[in-house]
Write a protein that holds these residues in place. Structure first.
Motif, PDB file in Angstrom:
ATOM      1  N   LEU A 232      16.697   3.338   0.511  1.00  0.00           N
ATOM      2  CA  LEU A 232      15.634   4.066   0.008  1.00  0.00           C
ATOM      3  C   LEU A 232      15.364   5.255   0.782  1.00  0.00           C
ATOM      4  CD1 LEU A 232      13.293   1.064  -1.238  1.00  0.00           C
ATOM      5  CD2 LEU A 232      15.107   2.049  -2.483  1.00  0.00           C
ATOM      6  N   ASN A 233      14.993   6.396   0.089  1.00  0.00           N
ATOM      7  CA  ASN A 233      14.537   7.495   0.712  1.00  0.00           C
ATOM      8  C   ASN A 233      13.098   7.287   1.378  1.00  0.00           C
ATOM      9  OD1 ASN A 233      13.916  10.275   1.573  1.00  0.00           O
ATOM     10  ND2 ASN A 233      15.306  10.946  -0.025  1.00  0.00           N
ATOM     11  N   THR A 234      12.935   6.828   2.318  1.00  0.00           N
ATOM     12  CA  THR A 234      11.641   6.622   2.897  1.00  0.00           C
ATOM     13  C   THR A 234      11.463   7.316   4.401  1.00  0.00           C
ATOM     14  OG1 THR A 234      12.209   4.515   4.095  1.00  0.00           O
ATOM     15  CG2 THR A 234      11.455   4.379   1.830  1.00  0.00           C
ATOM     16  N   PRO A 235      10.257   7.608   4.778  1.00  0.00           N
ATOM     17  CA  PRO A 235      10.332   8.065   6.282  1.00  0.00           C
ATOM     18  C   PRO A 235      11.028   7.452   7.476  1.00  0.00           C
ATOM     19  CG  PRO A 235       8.339   8.619   5.132  1.00  0.00           C
ATOM     20  CD  PRO A 235       9.207   7.728   4.203  1.00  0.00           C
ATOM     21  N   THR A 236      10.904   6.152   7.045  1.00  0.00           N
ATOM     22  CA  THR A 236      11.475   5.126   8.041  1.00  0.00           C
ATOM     23  C   THR A 236      12.967   5.035   8.099  1.00  0.00           C
ATOM     24  OG1 THR A 236       9.411   3.851   7.959  1.00  0.00           O
ATOM     25  CG2 THR A 236      11.402   2.750   9.051  1.00  0.00           C
ATOM     26  N   SER A 237      13.458   5.007   6.948  1.00  0.00           N
ATOM     27  CA  SER A 237      14.782   5.038   6.784  1.00  0.00           C
ATOM     28  C   SER A 237      15.454   6.287   7.462  1.00  0.00           C
ATOM     29  CB  SER A 237      15.312   4.816   5.239  1.00  0.00           C
ATOM     30  OG  SER A 237      14.794   3.542   4.829  1.00  0.00           O
ATOM     31  N   ALA A 238      14.688   7.237   7.267  1.00  0.00           N
ATOM     32  CA  ALA A 238      15.369   8.491   7.399  1.00  0.00           C
ATOM     33  C   ALA A 238      15.589   8.736   9.255  1.00  0.00           C
ATOM     34  CB  ALA A 238      14.354   9.750   7.143  1.00  0.00           C
ATOM     35  N   LEU A 239      14.590   7.870   9.973  1.00  0.00           N
ATOM     36  CA  LEU A 239      14.877   7.756  11.262  1.00  0.00           C
ATOM     37  C   LEU A 239      16.200   7.417  11.719  1.00  0.00           C
ATOM     38  CD1 LEU A 239      11.213   6.398  12.296  1.00  0.00           C
ATOM     39  CD2 LEU A 239      12.009   8.850  12.422  1.00  0.00           C
ATOM     40  N   TRP A 240      16.936   6.727  10.818  1.00  0.00           N
ATOM     41  CA  TRP A 240      18.132   5.998  11.219  1.00  0.00           C
ATOM     42  C   TRP A 240      19.219   6.585  10.566  1.00  0.00           C
ATOM     43  CZ3 TRP A 240      18.118   2.256  14.939  1.00  0.00           C
ATOM     44  CH2 TRP A 240      17.111   1.684  15.274  1.00  0.00           C
TER      45      TRP A 240
ATOM     46  N   THR B  11       0.834  -1.157   0.176  1.00  0.00           N
ATOM     47  CA  THR B  11      -0.253  -0.012  -0.040  1.00  0.00           C
ATOM     48  C   THR B  11       0.984   1.256  -0.036  1.00  0.00           C
ATOM     49  OG1 THR B  11      -0.064  -0.092   2.291  1.00  0.00           O
ATOM     50  CG2 THR B  11      -1.981  -1.074   1.187  1.00  0.00           C
ATOM     51  N   GLN B  12       2.136   1.089   0.092  1.00  0.00           N
ATOM     52  CA  GLN B  12       2.917   2.333   0.192  1.00  0.00           C
ATOM     53  C   GLN B  12       4.513   1.903  -0.082  1.00  0.00           C
ATOM     54  OE1 GLN B  12       3.561   3.946   3.910  1.00  0.00           O
ATOM     55  NE2 GLN B  12       3.434   2.180   5.069  1.00  0.00           N
ATOM     56  N   GLY B  13       5.145   2.912  -0.442  1.00  0.00           N
ATOM     57  CA  GLY B  13       6.757   2.882  -0.577  1.00  0.00           C
ATOM     58  C   GLY B  13       7.198   1.700  -1.658  1.00  0.00           C
ATOM     59  N   LEU B  14       8.040   1.051  -1.299  1.00  0.00           N
ATOM     60  CA  LEU B  14       8.548   0.080  -2.453  1.00  0.00           C
ATOM     61  C   LEU B  14       7.533  -1.053  -2.828  1.00  0.00           C
ATOM     62  CD1 LEU B  14      11.139  -1.172  -3.859  1.00  0.00           C
ATOM     63  CD2 LEU B  14      11.382  -2.756  -1.684  1.00  0.00           C
ATOM     64  N   GLY B  15       6.656  -1.571  -1.898  1.00  0.00           N
ATOM     65  CA  GLY B  15       5.758  -2.403  -2.325  1.00  0.00           C
ATOM     66  C   GLY B  15       4.697  -1.877  -3.434  1.00  0.00           C
ATOM     67  N   LEU B  16       4.254  -0.410  -3.288  1.00  0.00           N
ATOM     68  CA  LEU B  16       3.596   0.091  -4.117  1.00  0.00           C
ATOM     69  C   LEU B  16       4.208   0.512  -5.476  1.00  0.00           C
ATOM     70  CD1 LEU B  16       0.777   1.472  -4.962  1.00  0.00           C
ATOM     71  CD2 LEU B  16       1.478   3.429  -3.685  1.00  0.00           C
TER      72      LEU B  16
ATOM     73  N   THR C 276      14.889   6.705  -4.659  1.00  0.00           N
ATOM     74  CA  THR C 276      13.265   6.733  -4.427  1.00  0.00           C
ATOM     75  C   THR C 276      12.745   5.229  -4.389  1.00  0.00           C
ATOM     76  OG1 THR C 276      12.591   6.873  -6.517  1.00  0.00           O
ATOM     77  CG2 THR C 276      13.082   8.923  -5.351  1.00  0.00           C
ATOM     78  N   PRO C 277      11.689   4.877  -3.844  1.00  0.00           N
ATOM     79  CA  PRO C 277      11.102   3.433  -3.871  1.00  0.00           C
ATOM     80  C   PRO C 277      11.087   3.336  -5.515  1.00  0.00           C
ATOM     81  CG  PRO C 277       9.982   4.551  -2.111  1.00  0.00           C
ATOM     82  CD  PRO C 277      10.922   5.732  -2.920  1.00  0.00           C
ATOM     83  N   ALA C 278      10.517   4.045  -6.298  1.00  0.00           N
ATOM     84  CA  ALA C 278      10.296   3.703  -7.543  1.00  0.00           C
ATOM     85  C   ALA C 278      11.686   3.301  -8.413  1.00  0.00           C
ATOM     86  CB  ALA C 278       9.856   4.914  -8.577  1.00  0.00           C
TER      87      ALA C 278
ATOM     88  N   PHE D 104       6.349 -11.272  -4.621  1.00  0.00           N
ATOM     89  CA  PHE D 104       7.305 -10.348  -4.237  1.00  0.00           C
ATOM     90  C   PHE D 104       6.723 -10.514  -2.537  1.00  0.00           C
ATOM     91  CE2 PHE D 104       8.500  -7.999  -7.971  1.00  0.00           C
ATOM     92  CZ  PHE D 104      10.002  -8.410  -7.988  1.00  0.00           C
ATOM     93  N   ASN D 105       7.655 -11.030  -1.450  1.00  0.00           N
ATOM     94  CA  ASN D 105       7.082 -10.872  -0.364  1.00  0.00           C
ATOM     95  C   ASN D 105       7.862  -9.661   0.280  1.00  0.00           C
ATOM     96  OD1 ASN D 105       6.049 -12.211   2.426  1.00  0.00           O
ATOM     97  ND2 ASN D 105       8.481 -11.526   2.830  1.00  0.00           N
ATOM     98  N   ASN D 106       6.978  -8.738   0.363  1.00  0.00           N
ATOM     99  CA  ASN D 106       7.495  -7.421   0.863  1.00  0.00           C
ATOM    100  C   ASN D 106       6.997  -6.709   2.166  1.00  0.00           C
ATOM    101  OD1 ASN D 106       8.948  -4.545   0.023  1.00  0.00           O
ATOM    102  ND2 ASN D 106       6.605  -3.963   0.252  1.00  0.00           N
ATOM    103  N   ALA D 107       6.106  -7.306   2.856  1.00  0.00           N
ATOM    104  CA  ALA D 107       5.237  -6.888   3.804  1.00  0.00           C
ATOM    105  C   ALA D 107       6.281  -6.901   5.085  1.00  0.00           C
ATOM    106  CB  ALA D 107       4.398  -7.986   4.390  1.00  0.00           C
ATOM    107  N   VAL D 108       6.319  -5.850   5.985  1.00  0.00           N
ATOM    108  CA  VAL D 108       7.688  -5.523   6.885  1.00  0.00           C
ATOM    109  C   VAL D 108       6.893  -4.705   8.039  1.00  0.00           C
ATOM    110  CG1 VAL D 108       8.255  -3.467   5.625  1.00  0.00           C
ATOM    111  CG2 VAL D 108       9.553  -4.728   7.368  1.00  0.00           C
TER     112      VAL D 108
END
Length: 279
Positions: free
Chosen positions: A228-236, A14-19, A244-246, A90-94
């Protein structure tokens, strides 16, 4: 001679790499093909389906919470009834973890999604793969024995079945919960053992399927999309220059839609190259 329409499925889509994977598959596949966009929230699934640009393969939404012990098998059964099999999974759920999360408090849900969810998807959809199919687990370059203390290597190296992987994952999870992991050799960043267990699951299943899959042109692999440039990765980390995910989806889509490289089978692949499992 006719070719059956292809069927693809992406978990955690529904978002990010999976989408991005769903959008890439829909763009590259034919109008008669179907891409299943799955997630655990019906509203977000419907919203994500509406957001996918038209003009390619048909995109269908399906509920799938990989933390539910029965959900993957039930969805696999429905897809088998509709299509007779699947071509790309693609198993991408996380479940993501932040720097402020206490591992002891989140480890149950984290392992349930990231690890037991992975083995559930492998068990459910592996038997449905058609000739030439692809079953790909999105993992990380952290998922190798390089990042684990040598004293712990035998926990995940050479495992013979998904059941054995689940047993070792449960033992690690329990050590995190009771605090013994913190005082032992386990890394403090729970993402490392989790990713290692994901790659170990791929390796264990690959050993059981290798000969048959080679004869059928099937690829089973883990894949690292890179930072990847995602909000979660940016926390670390500083992700200002990350893909980008695309952009990150492109090599994964190439792996799923291109010819099989036998060297990739059962391995962790990053940008088309095998990441060594052992130091």
């Amino acid at each position: 001679m006719t070719t059956a329409p292809k069927v693809a499925l992406v978990t955690g889509a529904t978002q990010g790499l999976g989408l991005a994977l769903v959008e890439g598959l829909a763009r590259r596949l034919a109008p008669d093909d179907t891409v299943y966009l799955t997630g655990r929230d019906a509203g977000r699934v419907a919203e994500a389906v509406r957001a996918v640009p038209g003009g390619g393969a048909r995109v269908r939404g399906e509920l799938l919470d990989v933390a539910d012990p029965e959900a993957a098998a039930l969805l696999a059964g429905r897809l088998e009834e509709r299509h007779g099999g699947v071509d790309i999974v693609f198993n991408n759920a996380v479940m993501r973890v932040g720097p402020d999360d206490d591992p002891r408090e989140i480890i149950d849900g984290y392992a349930e999604v990231n690890n037991f969810g992975t083995t559930r998807v492998l068990r459910a959809f592996g038997p449905l793969l058609r000739d030439g199919g692809r079953l790909i687990v999105v993992a990380s370059s952290l998922g190798t024995l390089h990042h684990l203390a040598p004293v712990l290597h035998d926990r995940f190296d050479g495992l013979a079945s998904l059941d054995e992987v689940d047993e070792q994952t449960a033992a690690w999870r329990d050590a995190v919960k009771d605090g013994t992991a913190r005082s032992g050799a386990w890394p403090g960043f729970v993402n490392i053992p989790s990713k290692i267990a994901q790659v170990a699951a791929v390796r264990a299943l690959a050993e059981r399927r290798r000969e048959r899959d080679a004869a059928r042109g099937v690829l089973l692999a883990a894949v690292c999309p890179g930072m990847l440039n995602t909000p979660t990765s940016a926390l670390w980390w500083d992700v200002g220059d990350a893909a980008t995910p695309a952009q990150g989806a492109v090599p994964l889509l190439d792996l799923a839609l291109g010819p099989v490289d036998p060297d990739h089978y059962g391995q962790l692949v990053r940008h088309g190259k095998v990441v060594p499992w052992r130091p």
